[in-house]
Structures are given as C-alpha cells and as structure tokens.
Motif scaffolding. Structure first.
Motif, PDB file in Angstrom:
ATOM      1  N   PRO A 299     -23.253 -38.831  72.027  1.00 50.70           N
ATOM      2  CA  PRO A 299     -22.347 -37.715  71.733  1.00 50.70           C
ATOM      3  C   PRO A 299     -23.107 -36.382  71.647  1.00 50.70           C
ATOM      4  CG  PRO A 299     -22.918 -38.891  69.729  1.00 50.70           C
ATOM      5  CD  PRO A 299     -23.586 -39.632  70.851  1.00 50.70           C
ATOM      6  N   ASP A 300     -22.352 -35.298  71.552  1.00 50.49           N
ATOM      7  CA  ASP A 300     -22.996 -33.992  71.321  1.00 50.49           C
ATOM      8  C   ASP A 300     -23.294 -33.800  69.846  1.00 50.49           C
ATOM      9  OD1 ASP A 300     -22.948 -32.755  74.004  1.00 50.49           O
ATOM     10  OD2 ASP A 300     -20.779 -33.070  73.810  1.00 50.49           O
ATOM     11  N   TYR A 301     -22.396 -34.318  68.991  1.00 44.32           N
ATOM     12  CA  TYR A 301     -22.583 -34.150  67.546  1.00 44.32           C
ATOM     13  C   TYR A 301     -22.270 -35.448  66.794  1.00 44.32           C
ATOM     14  CZ  TYR A 301     -21.699 -29.231  68.757  1.00 44.32           C
ATOM     15  OH  TYR A 301     -21.716 -27.989  69.322  1.00 44.32           O
TER      16      TYR A 301
ATOM     17  N   ILE B 211     -29.306 -36.979  67.614  1.00 49.92           N
ATOM     18  CA  ILE B 211     -28.259 -36.037  68.021  1.00 49.92           C
ATOM     19  C   ILE B 211     -27.961 -35.158  66.806  1.00 49.92           C
ATOM     20  CG2 ILE B 211     -25.803 -35.908  68.727  1.00 49.92           C
ATOM     21  CD1 ILE B 211     -27.555 -37.128  70.897  1.00 49.92           C
TER      22      ILE B 211
ATOM     23  N   TYR C 274     -16.639 -26.975  68.984  1.00 47.36           N
ATOM     24  CA  TYR C 274     -16.179 -28.305  69.404  1.00 47.36           C
ATOM     25  C   TYR C 274     -15.702 -28.342  70.849  1.00 47.36           C
ATOM     26  CZ  TYR C 274     -16.101 -28.422  64.371  1.00 47.36           C
ATOM     27  OH  TYR C 274     -16.464 -28.308  63.071  1.00 47.36           O
TER      28      TYR C 274
ATOM     29  N   LYS D 246     -16.704 -30.867  73.671  1.00 50.01           N
ATOM     30  CA  LYS D 246     -17.818 -31.669  73.144  1.00 50.01           C
ATOM     31  C   LYS D 246     -17.353 -33.088  72.826  1.00 50.01           C
ATOM     32  CE  LYS D 246     -20.716 -28.209  72.946  1.00 50.01           C
ATOM     33  NZ  LYS D 246     -21.641 -28.033  74.055  1.00 50.01           N
ATOM     34  N   THR D 247     -18.321 -34.004  72.837  1.00 47.58           N
ATOM     35  CA  THR D 247     -18.019 -35.358  72.388  1.00 47.58           C
ATOM     36  C   THR D 247     -18.602 -35.530  70.985  1.00 47.58           C
ATOM     37  OG1 THR D 247     -20.026 -36.194  73.435  1.00 47.58           O
ATOM     38  CG2 THR D 247     -18.004 -36.362  74.696  1.00 47.58           C
TER      39      THR D 247
END
Ligand SMILES: [Zn+2]
Length: 240
Positions: free
Chosen positions: A120-122, A154, A196, A199-200
């Motif tokens: 994920p991104d976050y 991450i 967000y 983003k994933t």
C-alpha cells in the motif's frame, strides 16, 4: 566451548532476573530466540490460519449489500476465538497494558502481508476514542501498525482517522445489527483530501468480527479519494 558455557550462564541469569513468557501460551521462555521474539516457536507453528478473504467477504454480505462493502483484501494473522491462545495475547494488550505484545504480533502480521505481495501507499490504524487511549496509554491498533511498518517499511499515518464517539466495546455488543449501528458515523478523517487521492491504504486493527468498524473507516477513506483499502488484522473470528 567456554564461550557457550558463558552464554548458558548469562541466559540462565537473564531468565532468573528477567523472566519472559510466551504471549500465546504464557509458558516461560528459555530459548534465546524465543525470548527475543516473545513467543515459543511451537506456538507460532501451530497458529491456525485465518479465514480467507473471499469467505470473509461472503460473511459481510449477510449484513450489507455488495455496493456498501468498502474493503478489498482482508488479511488475518490467525483465526480468533476465546479458546485459542491468541485470545491471551489480545487480552494482554487490550486489558493488561502490554503494548509490546501488539507490536510483536504486528511484526508477524507484517510478514504475512509481504507474502501476499500487498504494497500500500500508507498504513493507517483504526482509531480508538481519545478517552480510551488515555485510559489504556496507547491505541493497540497503532502498536500493531508499528510492527507492520517495521517489516513492510511503508509510511504509517497514526492520526489519519479519529473516533469521535465513545461507544461500548464491540466485544460487548452481541448482535450483528447492533454492531453495525454501534459504529455508524463515529469516525472523522483529517481533511487533507490530496493525501489520500488515488492512494492505496492498509487499514490495521486488532480483531475482525462483523467488519462494521473497518468497513466504516474504509468507506470514509474511499470518500476522500483513496482508490483501494485493504485490511490487516491479528484475528478474524470464525463467524459473525
Ligand atoms: Zn507458547
């Protein structure tokens, strides 16, 4: 030889002055690697697999329509019920103030996420109410998320979501419908929509029961531009 004897003496001394216990079975830990890990290797080997994501999705359809399902993949470290050793571990960090256990399990969960090739991104932890956090001293989902972050590297955003209402613990709310009602509209999101956008997100929590809490948070993230929200939890219950 002398070195190994010295090591044994040091290990025995450490066991004596600083006994450590397995977070699952609570047995005293003697093996040095087990002591560092915080659990015995046999407990880890016997940790039952969590229900698969597709099965959990099917369960969600008992409570909400497919259009209302906001969560994508659901990854659990293990299955959860009161008779399994995982119950002891979760009880320790929820009610006995042992935040280290949440971090330890987060590390294990991180490895599981790597196996699933989810990047994920976050990482965002499911929040608890500030009053509950003051009382407990930490948010257990955040401690789990820190463990996950250590492994998958991450960015972790601890305060992306806020819980605005102090509700009864989900574990004390018995019916599924009551659980969905219990968490409706109780979360807020920090207003940085750009953060967000597209983003994933990997949302982290301790136990997945009905999915009401995590689905609510995921829905909020999607409304604020996230393109996909996956869930990672320590335990997934066998049924709703
Ligand atoms: Zn054990």
């Amino acid at each position: 030889m002398i070195k190994s004897i010295t090591h044994n003496v040091v290990d025995s001394f450490l066991e004596l002055i600083a006994p450590k216990h397995c977070c699952f079975c609570a047995d005293k830990l003697y093996d040095n690697t087990d002591r560092i890990n915080g659990y015995c290797h046999s407990c880890l080997e016997h940790l039952p697999e969590a229900p698969l994501s597709d099965l959990v999705h099917e369960r969600l359809l008992h409570s909400i329509s497919s259009d209302d399902i906001a969560i994508n993949e659901i990854i659990g470290l293990t299955i959860y019920n009161h008779d399994l050793p995982i119950h002891n571990a979760i009880f320790d960090f929820k009610y006995h103030g042992i935040s280290q256990t949440a971090y330890t399990l987060g590390i294990l969960l991180g490895h599981k996420i790597l196996e699933k090739h989810i990047m994920p991104d976050y990482i965002i932890p499911v929040p608890i109410h500030p009053a509950k956090q003051r009382e407990r001293g930490y948010n257990q989902a955040e401690e789990i998320a820190k463990g996950v972050h250590t492994i998958i590297k991450i960015p972790l955003i601890p305060f992306a979501l806020k819980r605005t209402l102090y509700t009864a613990s989900q574990t004390t709310v018995t019916s599924s419908a009551a659980r969905w009602k219990n968490v409706a509209d109780i979360f807020n999101i920090s207003d940085e929509k750009a953060l967000y956008h597209d983003k994933t997100v990997l949302l982290v929590d301790d136990v997945f029961t009905t999915g009401a809490t995590t689905n609510n948070c995921a829905s909020l993230l999607l409304q604020h531009g996230a393109k996909r929200v996956d869930i990672a939890v320590i335990g997934i219950t066998e049924r709703l």
